[in-house]
Design an enzyme around this catalytic site. Sequence first.
Site, PDB file in Angstrom:
ATOM      1  CB  SER A  20      -0.956   0.013   1.199  1.00  0.00           C
ATOM      2  OG  SER A  20      -0.248   0.139   2.410  1.00  0.00           O
TER       3      SER A  20
ATOM      4  CE  LYS B 201      -2.948   2.263   4.134  1.00  0.00           C
ATOM      5  NZ  LYS B 201      -2.280   1.076   4.705  1.00  0.00           N
TER       6      LYS B 201
END
EC number: 3.4.21.88
Length: 216
Positions: free
Chosen positions: A134, A171
Amino acid sequence: MATLTTRQQQIYDLIHQTIQRTGFPPTRAEIAAEFGFSSPNAAEEHLRALARKGVIELTPGASRGIRLRAEGGASPHQFSLPSMGLMQLTLPLVGRVAAGSPILAAEHIDRQYQVDPSLFSSRPDFLLKVRGMSMRDAGILDGDLLAVQRAAEAANGKIVVARLGDDVTVKRFQRKGRQVELIAENPDFEPIHVDLDRDEFQLEGLAVGLIRPAAP
């Protein structure tokens, strides 16, 4: 080091300084903006020239996939482990994290690594094994070891390790009021939206560098 043109040296220095400051390399767009290039493609051409001269490595398809190489082929910021000459700081490697327990609980520690603290933008407290792709476009790949400094707060735009419910994720952090957005660096992944008044959320730390283990 190979002989570089003036512009190549400037770009190399920018990459080095950005890694020292943030723990991660700049994007092509950031390089283009810094030097007034008309497009990121111009930055890409300079990066390819640096790669041909052996002073950087490029990861295809990743906007921040740039690694500096030291003389002799070793990378000073994303490097192979172990390195017997750099054993100065001992960091625990965190593996799977059980729900409801502290991230540095003994049962989460897979092993200890000894590394050179000067390789990181700030002194890390632990390493976290990255799972998944990701954050690919930030140059953070599956299996990498992310160096993390414990922190309860983060500025917008920082790459963080966060706990959301039973999951721990890496993230990019963005907050507006009581709303948090956890943004992937891969268009295949949707942002994660967090309501601080409703969701179980905890910031575990800030990314301050990266280790890429040697291939077996």
